[in-house]
Design an enzyme around this catalytic site. Structure first.
Site, PDB file in Angstrom:
ATOM      1  N   ASP A  74      42.595 -12.540   6.553  1.00 18.50           N
ATOM      2  CA  ASP A  74      41.646 -11.665   7.233  1.00 18.50           C
ATOM      3  C   ASP A  74      41.969 -10.176   7.028  1.00 18.50           C
ATOM      4  O   ASP A  74      41.696  -9.633   5.965  1.00 18.50           O
ATOM      5  CB  ASP A  74      41.579 -12.040   8.721  1.00 18.50           C
ATOM      6  CG  ASP A  74      40.401 -11.412   9.439  1.00 18.50           C
ATOM      7  OD1 ASP A  74      39.618 -10.714   8.788  1.00 18.50           O
ATOM      8  OD2 ASP A  74      40.251 -11.627  10.654  1.00 18.50           O
ATOM      9  N   HIS A 125      39.699  -9.715   3.850  1.00 18.01           N
ATOM     10  CA  HIS A 125      39.066  -8.421   3.550  1.00 18.01           C
ATOM     11  C   HIS A 125      40.190  -7.586   2.922  1.00 18.01           C
ATOM     12  O   HIS A 125      41.006  -6.989   3.647  1.00 18.01           O
ATOM     13  CB  HIS A 125      38.558  -7.721   4.809  1.00 18.01           C
ATOM     14  CG  HIS A 125      37.695  -8.569   5.703  1.00 18.01           C
ATOM     15  ND1 HIS A 125      36.381  -8.847   5.414  1.00 18.01           N
ATOM     16  CD2 HIS A 125      37.960  -9.195   6.876  1.00 18.01           C
ATOM     17  CE1 HIS A 125      35.876  -9.607   6.386  1.00 18.01           C
ATOM     18  NE2 HIS A 125      36.812  -9.831   7.272  1.00 18.01           N
ATOM     19  N   HIS A 144      31.378 -14.834  10.392  1.00 17.38           N
ATOM     20  CA  HIS A 144      32.233 -14.590  11.552  1.00 17.38           C
ATOM     21  C   HIS A 144      31.533 -15.186  12.769  1.00 17.38           C
ATOM     22  O   HIS A 144      30.333 -14.964  12.972  1.00 17.38           O
ATOM     23  CB  HIS A 144      32.387 -13.079  11.796  1.00 17.38           C
ATOM     24  CG  HIS A 144      33.214 -12.351  10.774  1.00 17.38           C
ATOM     25  ND1 HIS A 144      32.752 -11.235  10.119  1.00 17.38           N
ATOM     26  CD2 HIS A 144      34.476 -12.542  10.341  1.00 17.38           C
ATOM     27  CE1 HIS A 144      33.695 -10.776   9.317  1.00 17.38           C
ATOM     28  NE2 HIS A 144      34.755 -11.550   9.423  1.00 17.38           N
ATOM     29  N   ARG A 180      38.095  -1.102  15.012  1.00 17.46           N
ATOM     30  CA  ARG A 180      36.981  -1.039  14.071  1.00 17.46           C
ATOM     31  C   ARG A 180      36.649   0.401  13.698  1.00 17.46           C
ATOM     32  O   ARG A 180      36.283   0.698  12.556  1.00 17.46           O
ATOM     33  CB  ARG A 180      35.750  -1.746  14.658  1.00 17.46           C
ATOM     34  CG  ARG A 180      34.710  -2.056  13.581  1.00 17.46           C
ATOM     35  CD  ARG A 180      33.467  -2.703  14.139  1.00 17.46           C
ATOM     36  NE  ARG A 180      32.626  -1.757  14.850  1.00 17.46           N
ATOM     37  CZ  ARG A 180      31.327  -1.951  15.119  1.00 17.46           C
ATOM     38  NH1 ARG A 180      30.749  -3.061  14.744  1.00 17.46           N
ATOM     39  NH2 ARG A 180      30.635  -1.053  15.770  1.00 17.46           N
ATOM     40  N   ARG A 202      25.385 -10.956  15.016  1.00 15.30           N
ATOM     41  CA  ARG A 202      25.084  -9.598  15.470  1.00 15.30           C
ATOM     42  C   ARG A 202      24.472  -8.769  14.344  1.00 15.30           C
ATOM     43  O   ARG A 202      23.513  -8.022  14.556  1.00 15.30           O
ATOM     44  CB  ARG A 202      26.409  -8.962  15.952  1.00 15.30           C
ATOM     45  CG  ARG A 202      26.398  -7.536  16.352  1.00 15.30           C
ATOM     46  CD  ARG A 202      27.744  -7.149  17.000  1.00 15.30           C
ATOM     47  NE  ARG A 202      28.919  -7.593  16.228  1.00 15.30           N
ATOM     48  CZ  ARG A 202      29.389  -6.974  15.153  1.00 15.30           C
ATOM     49  NH1 ARG A 202      28.810  -5.886  14.710  1.00 15.30           N
ATOM     50  NH2 ARG A 202      30.459  -7.439  14.526  1.00 15.30           N
ATOM     51  N   HIS A 248      39.818 -16.575   4.180  1.00 11.59           N
ATOM     52  CA  HIS A 248      39.124 -15.412   4.760  1.00 11.59           C
ATOM     53  C   HIS A 248      39.955 -14.155   4.558  1.00 11.59           C
ATOM     54  O   HIS A 248      41.002 -13.990   5.173  1.00 11.59           O
ATOM     55  CB  HIS A 248      38.860 -15.621   6.251  1.00 11.59           C
ATOM     56  CG  HIS A 248      37.997 -14.561   6.845  1.00 11.59           C
ATOM     57  ND1 HIS A 248      36.653 -14.450   6.554  1.00 11.59           N
ATOM     58  CD2 HIS A 248      38.271 -13.540   7.698  1.00 11.59           C
ATOM     59  CE1 HIS A 248      36.141 -13.414   7.212  1.00 11.59           C
ATOM     60  NE2 HIS A 248      37.106 -12.845   7.910  1.00 11.59           N
ATOM     61  N   TYR A 308      31.773  -7.166   2.216  1.00 12.83           N
ATOM     62  CA  TYR A 308      30.549  -6.575   2.795  1.00 12.83           C
ATOM     63  C   TYR A 308      30.356  -5.113   2.427  1.00 12.83           C
ATOM     64  O   TYR A 308      29.360  -4.509   2.814  1.00 12.83           O
ATOM     65  CB  TYR A 308      30.545  -6.740   4.321  1.00 12.83           C
ATOM     66  CG  TYR A 308      31.767  -6.192   5.045  1.00 12.83           C
ATOM     67  CD1 TYR A 308      31.835  -4.853   5.398  1.00 12.83           C
ATOM     68  CD2 TYR A 308      32.839  -7.016   5.391  1.00 12.83           C
ATOM     69  CE1 TYR A 308      32.937  -4.344   6.061  1.00 12.83           C
ATOM     70  CE2 TYR A 308      33.950  -6.518   6.049  1.00 12.83           C
ATOM     71  CZ  TYR A 308      33.988  -5.184   6.392  1.00 12.83           C
ATOM     72  OH  TYR A 308      35.095  -4.681   7.033  1.00 12.83           O
ATOM     73  N   HIS A 366      37.036 -17.603  12.749  1.00 19.99           N
ATOM     74  CA  HIS A 366      37.611 -17.261  14.054  1.00 19.99           C
ATOM     75  C   HIS A 366      37.337 -18.358  15.093  1.00 19.99           C
ATOM     76  O   HIS A 366      38.261 -19.024  15.514  1.00 19.99           O
ATOM     77  CB  HIS A 366      37.142 -15.891  14.588  1.00 19.99           C
ATOM     78  CG  HIS A 366      37.507 -14.747  13.712  1.00 19.99           C
ATOM     79  ND1 HIS A 366      38.809 -14.481  13.350  1.00 19.99           N
ATOM     80  CD2 HIS A 366      36.751 -13.798  13.097  1.00 19.99           C
ATOM     81  CE1 HIS A 366      38.835 -13.418  12.563  1.00 19.99           C
ATOM     82  NE2 HIS A 366      37.596 -12.985  12.392  1.00 19.99           N
TER      83      HIS A 366
HETATM   84 ZN   LIG Z   1      36.874 -11.075   8.907  1.00 21.88          ZN
END
Ligand SMILES: [Zn+2]
Length: 423
Positions: A308, A60, A220, A79, A196, A58, A118, A257
């Protein structure tokens, strides 16, 4: 054909000495032969202990630019900072930043990275990630991520989130298929960002797309209590129950996670054979919490680890932290045998003919592993070895890291330049 010789290697039956590895043109091992006292003349010699290449389940990559930036508040405050970084990324900046981040992973012994990607807009962002992996010499599993909405109530996407979205799942699939066709050297799988960000019907459609291609599917899951609460309020179900009810759990699925899952969630994940990917250095960096890794493993979930947010790029540390964090949470030691932690860091890979020719050599002469039993080094590896102890890395038969240096990049210089460019 390329040939390597390892003084010591961890084979499926245990540590063997004098192992010759033959690598075919398809990037797979064609032969693995122990018992050669010296390196054959046509082989490259590897010292220390040779392990299967590490697998980052995982990542990013672009989050690497946030490392070491003072941050306060909670996950949601972080975020906001991450979204500000997204605003400064275009394909050109992404390819240099991701290549440097992938370069750091290779130096740490990682031979395969699962990039949970993403950030699709503008056109060119997907190909930038594929090009970055080529520059770094790492195997890429591009998890093309579907992201359609801002929350359960159908809130409209903010301008940054619009760069993640294809509008609907059909257009997501069309774009993902084009990425796969344009990058035949990359394994393209699928991801739903979260329960979500993807409505239940689209969630099922994305997972079915992956299943039809025998490709991996990730999402996730229960990283934050707020996601659980919103999911329960909107659907009456936990995220894991919602995923289960829409047919997305199973052996090709990885739930990332699993920090705030219930006992019933653990049973659903385990019974379905869903893998659980923990990312402890990010989870501690973002104040997420400690996931129930021992319960997940006992229920039947294969454990995986991910870098991550690239808070740290060290899968030995990620795997170690699974055990250490649970010690702090439970007051008990030895919940995960060292061999199980190493299996999490290698995704269960084994050095045998037909498997990827991906090798990670760890030096045993440095200060951290000093005193290790060379015939049983795994306990020491999982106790104290770090990414800095990785000396050589072979990906698909290619010698990408030699004596601690990347063969094609000055990784530190490229990281400095790429991070500075987006600050
Ligand atoms: Zn992630």
């Amino acid at each position: 054909m390329t040939r390597y010789w390892a003084a010591r290697a961890l084979l499926p039956d245990g540590v063997a000495t004098g192992v010759v590895f033959d690598c075919g043109h398809d990037g797979r091992l064609t032969a693995v032969r122990p018992g050669a006292d010296a390196a054959p003349a046509d082989a490259t010699a590897l010292g220390g202990i040779v392990l299967p290449g590490l697998v980052d389940a995982h990542s990013h990559a672009f989050h690497r630019a946030l490392r070491g930036r003072a941050g306060g508040g909670d996950f949601w405050a972080w975020r906001t900072e991450m979204y500000a970084l997204v605003d400064r990324l275009d394909p050109e900046r992404l390819v240099t930043l991701a290549a440097a981040a992938f370069g750091e992973l290779v130096l740490a012994g990682v031979t395969t990275v699962h990039e949970f990607h993403y950030l699709h807009q503008p056109t060119g962002m997907d190909d930038a990630v594929c090009e970055a992996a080529r520059r770094a010499g790492i195997r890429l599993v591009l998890l093309d991520t579907c992201y359609l909405r801002a929350g359960f109530e159908g809130e409209s996407l903010d301008p940054v989130q619009r760069r993640f979205s294809d509008g609907d799942v059909e257009r997501w699939a069309t774009r993902a298929e084009k990425v796969a066709a344009d990058n035949p050297d990359v394994t393209v799988g699928a991801a739903a960002h979260s329960v979500r960000a993807v409505d239940p019907a689209s969630l099922g459609a994305v997972a079915a797309w992956a299943r039809a291609r025998d490709a991996p599917f990730h999402l996730h899951l229960s990283e934050q209590p707020a996601e659980n609460e919103a999911c329960l309020a909107a659907t009456g179900r936990t995220p894991a129950r919602l995923a289960h009810d829409h047919g997305v759990l199973g052996p090709l699925t990885t739930a990332v996670h699993c920090t705030h899952v219930t006992a019933a969630d653990v049973a659903l994940l385990g019974e379905s054979g869903t893998a659980a990917c923990l990312c402890p250095t990010t989870e501690r960096d973002l104040a997420d919490g400690i996931g129930p890794a021992a319960a997940l493993a006992a229920a039947g979930c294969p454990l995986r680890v991910g870098s991550d947010s690239h808070a740290v790029a060290d899968l030995f540390e990620e795997a170690r932290a699974i055990e250490m964090d649970e010690r702090l949470a439970t007051g008990r030691r030895g919940l995960h045998p060292p061999e199980a932690l190493l299996a999490a860091a290698t995704a269960g890979a084994a050095l045998r003919p037909g498997e990827p020719a991906d090798l990670c050599a760890v030096g045993l002469d440095g200060v951290r592993p000093a005193g290790a039993d060379p015939d049983d080094p795994v306990p020491m590896l999982m106790a104290a070895v770090t990414a800095a102890d990785v000396t050589d890395v072979v990906v698909a038969g290619r010698h990408v890291v030699r004596n601690g240096a990347h063969a094609a990049m000055d990784v530190a210089a490229e990281l400095r330049a790429a991070v500075t460019a987006v600050r």
